[in-house]
Design a protein around this motif. Structure first.
Motif, PDB file in Angstrom:
ATOM      1  N   ILE A 168      51.035  38.278  66.307  1.00 13.74           N
ATOM      2  CA  ILE A 168      51.908  39.451  66.450  1.00 13.74           C
ATOM      3  C   ILE A 168      51.614  40.472  65.350  1.00 13.74           C
ATOM      4  O   ILE A 168      51.588  41.686  65.595  1.00 13.74           O
ATOM      5  CB  ILE A 168      53.390  39.001  66.392  1.00 13.74           C
ATOM      6  CG1 ILE A 168      53.740  38.168  67.639  1.00 13.74           C
ATOM      7  CG2 ILE A 168      54.323  40.202  66.256  1.00 13.74           C
ATOM      8  CD1 ILE A 168      55.086  37.441  67.558  1.00 13.74           C
ATOM      9  N   ASP A 208      48.164  39.178  53.856  1.00 12.95           N
ATOM     10  CA  ASP A 208      48.153  37.865  54.518  1.00 12.95           C
ATOM     11  C   ASP A 208      47.567  36.816  53.582  1.00 12.95           C
ATOM     12  O   ASP A 208      46.674  37.107  52.784  1.00 12.95           O
ATOM     13  CB  ASP A 208      47.322  37.922  55.798  1.00 12.95           C
ATOM     14  CG  ASP A 208      47.684  36.814  56.780  1.00 12.95           C
ATOM     15  OD1 ASP A 208      48.298  37.132  57.831  1.00 12.95           O
ATOM     16  OD2 ASP A 208      47.366  35.635  56.511  1.00 12.95           O
ATOM     17  N   ASN A 260      56.648  40.117  58.609  1.00 14.31           N
ATOM     18  CA  ASN A 260      56.354  39.361  59.826  1.00 14.31           C
ATOM     19  C   ASN A 260      55.817  37.958  59.563  1.00 14.31           C
ATOM     20  O   ASN A 260      55.870  37.100  60.446  1.00 14.31           O
ATOM     21  CB  ASN A 260      55.341  40.199  60.640  1.00 14.31           C
ATOM     22  CG  ASN A 260      54.677  39.413  61.743  1.00 14.31           C
ATOM     23  OD1 ASN A 260      55.269  39.199  62.807  1.00 14.31           O
ATOM     24  ND2 ASN A 260      53.456  38.944  61.497  1.00 14.31           N
ATOM     25  N   TYR A 286      63.109  25.877  61.282  1.00 15.73           N
ATOM     26  CA  TYR A 286      62.688  27.147  61.884  1.00 15.73           C
ATOM     27  C   TYR A 286      63.921  27.939  62.343  1.00 15.73           C
ATOM     28  O   TYR A 286      64.046  29.134  62.071  1.00 15.73           O
ATOM     29  CB  TYR A 286      61.744  26.877  63.058  1.00 15.73           C
ATOM     30  CG  TYR A 286      61.104  28.134  63.612  1.00 15.73           C
ATOM     31  CD1 TYR A 286      60.052  28.758  62.950  1.00 15.73           C
ATOM     32  CD2 TYR A 286      61.556  28.713  64.794  1.00 15.73           C
ATOM     33  CE1 TYR A 286      59.473  29.912  63.441  1.00 15.73           C
ATOM     34  CE2 TYR A 286      60.980  29.871  65.296  1.00 15.73           C
ATOM     35  CZ  TYR A 286      59.938  30.461  64.622  1.00 15.73           C
ATOM     36  OH  TYR A 286      59.362  31.613  65.111  1.00 15.73           O
ATOM     37  N   LYS A 302      65.202  31.570  60.947  1.00 14.69           N
ATOM     38  CA  LYS A 302      65.260  32.756  61.820  1.00 14.69           C
ATOM     39  C   LYS A 302      66.695  33.283  61.956  1.00 14.69           C
ATOM     40  O   LYS A 302      66.911  34.498  62.066  1.00 14.69           O
ATOM     41  CB  LYS A 302      64.666  32.416  63.193  1.00 14.69           C
ATOM     42  CG  LYS A 302      63.142  32.208  63.147  1.00 14.69           C
ATOM     43  CD  LYS A 302      62.425  33.482  62.712  1.00 14.69           C
ATOM     44  CE  LYS A 302      60.958  33.297  62.478  1.00 14.69           C
ATOM     45  NZ  LYS A 302      60.272  34.518  62.034  1.00 14.69           N
ATOM     46  N   ILE A 323      55.742  33.931  72.663  1.00 16.33           N
ATOM     47  CA  ILE A 323      54.618  34.875  72.653  1.00 16.33           C
ATOM     48  C   ILE A 323      53.332  34.074  72.462  1.00 16.33           C
ATOM     49  O   ILE A 323      53.286  33.153  71.634  1.00 16.33           O
ATOM     50  CB  ILE A 323      54.771  35.896  71.495  1.00 16.33           C
ATOM     51  CG1 ILE A 323      56.174  36.543  71.512  1.00 16.33           C
ATOM     52  CG2 ILE A 323      53.668  36.953  71.567  1.00 16.33           C
ATOM     53  CD1 ILE A 323      56.540  37.348  72.735  1.00 16.33           C
ATOM     54  N   THR A 341      50.383  33.096  70.804  1.00 17.08           N
ATOM     55  CA  THR A 341      49.675  33.240  69.519  1.00 17.08           C
ATOM     56  C   THR A 341      49.263  31.840  69.055  1.00 17.08           C
ATOM     57  O   THR A 341      49.566  30.842  69.718  1.00 17.08           O
ATOM     58  CB  THR A 341      50.587  33.843  68.419  1.00 17.08           C
ATOM     59  OG1 THR A 341      51.606  32.883  68.104  1.00 17.08           O
ATOM     60  CG2 THR A 341      51.231  35.151  68.832  1.00 17.08           C
TER      61      THR A 341
END
Ligand code: NAD
Length: 262
Positions: A19, A38, A82, A147, A151, A180, A182
């Motif tokens: 993403i 990153d 992100n 997780y 979130k 999504i 990825t």
């Protein structure tokens, strides 16, 4: 419609792939000067070279690393927080280290990124920050405690940041993607039967693509969203609106990863 980001600098954490890369590419295509922050140094360099951006090796769990990267990139107009990981496991086999690592990257990493971005944006009295949250910010599944907690926590961070930074005309919003395609979701995408059952619950009958999340992020970062702050935008094909599921084998068939009416 193409949004014009010429003259703007955009930083994307976790921009080396998935993403984040789709978002970095979309900003670059729309004229922004883009920085990819990153932890995967080489992948970030390659990604940046491919889209005409610049990159910096950053570990979002480390404040010094974030500060040094922002010092190099200069004051950004737009920051997309992100970077994230997904380590799944039940209470009996999820280690404390996995919990700590997930929270350190997904939640504390976003806090550190917002803090560094805000300090640089405040004197300018402008800025846009977008956080990548998730549908998991609202609901959950077994074996995803860390997780889900990370979130859900991002929405708390979002609400506080929007309140605190609004007077400086810094807008803070979040996107909440569903499933999504990825690296994060490769395992699920490799299992057609699981996908079929998952997408049965999604009104649009399919998963999302990174570009589709990137488009929403660009909107929230743009002047088109000038009166939007503190908002969390679902990008989930309607998943969170579906109480009882949508697709049945009587009415539809699952072909090439998508439910279609017969
Ligand atoms: P991805 O694995 O393709 O990309 C994650 C990126 O974050 C990678 O480039 C990785 O190197 C980087 N990263 C990881 N740890 C880092 C660290 N400590 N410091 C800096 N960078 C780091 O995954 P993705 O699916 O593109 O995920 C991006 C974001 O979207 C994550 O926050 C994830 O939780 C969220 N999300 C993904 C989905 C999905 O279905 N893929 C759904 C909802 C939310």
């Amino acid at each position: 419609m193409q949004i014009d980001f010429r003259g703007k600098t955009a930083v994307v954490t976790g921009g080396a792939m998935g993403i984040g890369l789709a978002t970095a590419r979309a900003f670059a295509t729309s004229g922004a000067s883009v920085w990819i922050f990153d932890i995967e140094k080489e992948q970030a360099e390659q990604a940046a070279a491919a889209i005409g951006a610049r990159s910096c090796a950053v570990d979002v769990t480390n404040s010094d690393s974030i500060e040094a990267a922002f010092d190099q990139a200069g004051t950004p107009d737009i920051v997309i927080a992100n970077a994230g990981i997904a380590l799944f496991g039940g209470f009996s086999n999820h280690t404390n280290e996995q919990w700590d690592r997930t929270l350190a990257i997904n939640l504390s990493g976003m806090f550190r990124t917002v803090k560094a971005a805000a300090e640089r944006m405040k004197p300018r009295r402008s800025g846009a920050i977008v956080l990548t949250a998730s549908t998991n910010s609202y609901d959950g599944a077994a074996n995803q405690a860390a997780y889900n907690a990370s979130k859900a926590g991002i929405l708390g961070l979002l609400h506080s940041a929007a309140n605190e930074l609004g007077p400086y005309q810094i807008r803070v919003n979040a996107v909440c993607p569903g499933l999504i395609r990825t690296r994060l979701t490769t395992e699920l995408y490799d299992d057609n039967q699981s996908l079929k059952e998952y997408f049965r619950q999604i009104p649009l009958g399919r998963g999302g693509e990174p570009d589709e999340v990137a488009n929403a992020i660009l909107f929230l970062a743009s002047g088109l969203a000038n009166y939007v702050t503190g908002a969390a935008l679902l990008i989930d094909g309607g998943q969170m609106a579906a109480k009882f599921g949508t697709w049945t084998d009587e009415k539809a068939e699952f072909i090439d990863g998508t439910w279609r009416l017969k």
